[in-house]
Design an enzyme around this catalytic site. Structure first.
Site, short mmCIF file in Angstrom:
data_model
loop_
_atom_site.label_atom_id
_atom_site.label_comp_id
_atom_site.label_asym_id
_atom_site.label_seq_id
_atom_site.Cartn_x
_atom_site.Cartn_y
_atom_site.Cartn_z
N ASP A 1 0.91 -1.06 0.08
CA ASP A 1 -0.09 -0.10 -0.06
C ASP A 1 0.80 1.18 0.03
O ASP A 1 1.99 1.29 0.41
CB ASP A 1 -0.92 0.06 1.29
CG ASP A 1 -2.15 0.78 1.02
OD1 ASP A 1 -2.13 1.54 0.09
OD2 ASP A 1 -2.90 0.31 1.79
N ASP B 1 -10.60 1.51 -3.67
CA ASP B 1 -11.00 1.16 -2.38
C ASP B 1 -12.58 1.21 -2.36
O ASP B 1 -13.40 0.93 -1.53
CB ASP B 1 -10.83 2.36 -1.37
CG ASP B 1 -9.56 1.99 -0.48
OD1 ASP B 1 -8.98 0.81 -0.71
OD2 ASP B 1 -8.74 2.85 -0.07
#
Ligand code: DGJ
Length: 788
Positions: free
Chosen positions: A487, A555
């Protein structure tokens, strides 16, 4: 194939030609890029390209004449391979250098160099690049060499032709042969000049949770810029862009696509010149870029990618997909089916313990899920996003013992184990920051600005990179980890290093540092499947894909949003690269309610995963998910590696399809955003099939929750069921109505040209046998199998 005949360079791929030649002894004129053109055997090609040359029979108005024999030649109206200021070409330029206190350059053609294989100095660039394999054929590379004698500089334009997928890659190399430095303010990877101006530009833009939405702009006079300034390729503007002739569509017409194998600040500029020509430039963003190239040094730009197709946007996308699957993805993951994962993020966020994790894993395993991914919060003292990034030591208290033990428990369930990391970051509240405050990217004496309470680690510094490689290597060698989610949750703002990196080159050096770390880790742990992530799809680019075969697309897991996000992404990137998860309803990002089948069916067009609390699914939902997973496994290869086609694209109803290479099998997704009463019924079209073959088309059996009918259910129910009441909840957790069953026998040509008129939709006046209940955000999958 590339041929060089005296001063004529002819780059051909399966279906395209790219032709340029030396003009007036100095300049390289682009003559053509588009559908393949051929010359008769043994023809004098140099003479034959005369019709393609720009004619300069007279001098236009107040133009600047180029130095050379042709006194009428003006570079302002010549299609060239690269450009610089001060020679009367007033369009955007692909380079800007300052030497001897002047911005004037004079790069003249010197020589060319042709060879089989990739660019010979690919490794020296320290950047990822396209590769080839025996079955994809060995590419040819052409180097055009230019010299600016006065400045003492050499410029090389590198072209590599990947014939199998109609891709030509480009890059620029600058060699400083003078005694002193040269200031490099801009050096693009490629420039493409095209005649005509009736083009539209397609860009893929957005922000967090709405990445890569398609934006189409008709080009008129002026310059259009797409760029990233955040330090990564960004969720704002993807480096992938397209231009198409205004009359081109999804299935036919001239389309060009461009991308950059680079994960940092990029810039794409398109100018429609006043002479009615297009100039397109792509490369590292020149914003905050100011590099001193010292005597004897060489600067390499990242590899740019371009393709052309006359088969419309789908045609250009197909080339891009093949290029990514065959030339970008790490060799060990090429064509390799990816596991179905469950990620605990939306199930628990930071609030988990051993019991919750193993409970989730147990239930997920029963559903057929193959990989358990432990997301953020397992290390340091991290129970929210305010601390611990950089402290990559397991929080054994939180996860109830050593990581090894947790992994053993998960593996006992029959699942592999994966873990989340964010190694480019440092929290102010961390042991790492206490020890090395200078490792964070921040400007001296300036107040620190944080994003998600964190700072960026200075990857331009070797000691920082070594620390991260050591930490992660230990994690991966001590534990049986087969997947890593990498990430990166904040942008760079104060681009400054406490090390030896000049701020004018910080962003680029940061990207090189990131590649160095990825290179070392993926070489040491080649079996680990890395999934890229940057607050969702904030770093979705070809550079990342050279190390990580898949990327978390967004997301945002709301299927309606995903139609735009995955749909936009599909223009440049194949299904195998897009992480697509089924999450809870109402959706955590949009609060939208959607059925579990729609969430699944949209997620099938990508690499499937689940991101919800499997322990809280009703028994009916568990049955449904189990069936979904069985279905996906049955067709996984098609969903991940089939030929993806955007069959129909209208704002309310879309059809996507994935077709096997042998055209024996296809699956079409029909998606409706909003139901419209009493509309004409849907027609199912498909593409890419064998015209004369016979196919059986079967609608995937879906189940419709009785909740969707609200109090209408009482029209058929023997007992009165109160909306939102206990009885409704109970019935709903145990029972759902079977959707329509549809099965047809058609020929490929019928399905592609006439389409199948599907059963009528429910429009409020009765639910007959086979009625299709298609509410808002509804979808269907149709399996298309060849019979004869
Ligand atoms: C952002 C990612 O996109 C999410 O999936 C999740 O991993 C969080 N970061 C964790 O902090």
């Amino acid at each position: 194939m590339i041929t060089v005949k005296n001063k004529l360079f002819n780059i051909t791929t399966k279906n395209t030609s790219y032709i340029c030649h030396v003009r007036d002894g100095k300049y390289v004129e682009n003559l053509y890029y588009g559908k393949k053109i051929t010359f008769p055997e043994g023809a004098d090609t140099e003479a034959m390209v005369e019709p393609l040359r720009e004619k300069f029979n007279n001098v236009y108005g107040n133009t600047i004449a180029a130095a050379g024999e042709d006194k009428n030649l003006t570079l302002d109206n010549l299609n060239t391979e690269f450009s610089y200021p001060a020679v009367g070409d007033y369009r955007i330029t692909s380079m800007l250098l300052k030497a001897d206190n002047t911005f004037s350059s004079r790069f003249y053609f010197k020589d060319s160099f042709l060879y089989e294989g990739l660019y010979k100095d690919s490794d020296l660039t320290k950047m990822p690049h396209a590769r080839y394999y025996e079955e994809t054929g060995k590419p040819w590379t052409l180097e055009l060499i230019f010299e600016d004698e006065a400045a003492g500089l050499e410029l090389r334009l590198i072209y590599t032709a990947f014939e199998d997928c109609d891709v030509i890659t480009r890059r620029t190399v600058l060699i400083n042969k003078r005694d002193s430095s040269v200031a490099v303010r801009k050096l693009a990877s490629m420039q493409l000049d095209l005649p005509g101006k009736d083009y539209s530009l397609l860009t893929f833009d957005g922000l967090w949770t709405r990445e890569r939405h398609l934006n189409e702009k008709k080009l008129i006079s002026g310059t259009y810029v797409t760029e990233s300034t955040v330090g990564t390729s960004s969720n704002r503007h993807n480096p992938f862009i397209m231009i198409k002739k205004n009359d081109a569509g999804e299935h036919a017409g001239d389309c060009y696509a461009f991308n950059l194998i680079y994960s940092g600040n990029h810039k794409e500029e398109v100018e429609v010149s006043e002479y009615g020509k297009i100039r397109l430039i792509q490369g590292i963003n020149d914003w905050c870029f100011d590099m001193e190239l010292k005597s004897g040094e060489t600067f390499y730009t990242p590899e740019a990618v371009m393709t052309y197709s006359d088969l419309g946007l789908n045609g250009a996308s197909a080339n891009c997909h093949d290029f990514v699957n065959n030339h970008i993805i790490p060799e060990q993951f090429r064509g390799k089916e990816r596991p179905i994962l469950i990620n605990n993020w939306e199930a628990t966020y930071f609030d988990f313990n051993r019991r919750k994790l193993t409970g989730l894993a147990k239930d997920a395993a029963k559903l057929g899920i193959e990989l358990f991914v432990l997301d953020d919060g397992w290390f340091g003292d991290r129970s929210d996003d305010t601390s611990s990034l950089g402290d990559w030591d397991v929080n054994e208290k939180k996860i109830g013992g050593p990581l090894k033990d947790l992994i053993t428990e998960i593996k006992k369930e029959g699942m592999d184990f994966g873990i989340w990391v964010e190694p480019e970051m440092i929290s102010e509240k961390s042991r790492l920051y206490e020890a090395h405050p200078d490792w964070a990217v921040k400007a001296p004496g300036r107040e620190v600005y944080t994003g998600r309470n964190q700072m960026v680690l200075d990857y331009t510094r070797e000691d920082v990179r070594d620390y991260i490689v050591d930490k992660l290597s230990k994690l991966l060698s001590d534990n049986d980890v087969s997947y890593v989610k990498w990430d990166m949750n904040r942008h760079i703002s104060d681009a400054y290093s406490s090390g030896d990196c000049d701020s004018g080159i910080f962003y680029h050096r940061y990207v090189l540092g990131y590649y160095d770390v990825m290179d070392r880790l993926t070489k040491s742990f080649p079996h680990v499947l890395f999934e890229g992530c940057s607050s969702g799809g904030g770093r979705f680019d070809l550079g990342v894909l050279c190390y990580m075969p898949q990327i978390w697309t967004s997301d945002d897991t709301d299927p309606n949003e995903r139609m735009m996000i995955q749909g936009g992404t599909s223009y440049g990137y194949p299904l195998s690269t897009m992480g697509a998860h089924v999450s809870a309803s109402p959706n955590h990002q949009t609060l939208r309610h959607t059925s579990i089948d729609t969430r699944f069916q949209v997620a099938t067009m990508g690499v499937l995963g689940y991101e919800l609390d499997a322990t809280r699914l009703t028994s009916l939902e568990k049955k449904t998910v189990k069936k979904q997973i069985e279905f996906y496994k049955q067709y996984r290869k098609l969903f991940q590696f089939g030929r993806f086609i955007r069959v129909k694209k209208d704002p309310n109803l879309e059809i996507w399809e994935t077709v096997s290479a042998d055209r024996d099998l296809a699956i079409a997704l029909l998606y409706q955003a909003q139901s419209e009463p009493n509309q004409s019924d849907d027609i199912l079209f498909a593409k890419g099939l064998e015209e004369n073959a016979t196919y059986k088309v079967t609608g995937r059996q879906i189940q419709i929750s009785i909740k969707e009918f609200g109090n209408l259910i009482n029209m058929v129910s023997p007992v009165n069921i109160k909306e939102e009441g206990v009885a409704q909840a109970m019935v709903n957790s145990l029972y759902a109505m079977d959707g329509e069953k549809e099965e047809y026998l058609v020929t490929g040509s019928m399905l592609m040209h006439a389409g199948i008129k599907l059963n009528s939709r429910f429009v409020g006046t009765g639910l007959g046998e086979g009625t299709r209940t298609m509410g808002d955000y509804s979808s269907r999958l149709y399996v298309i199998e060849r019979m004869i």
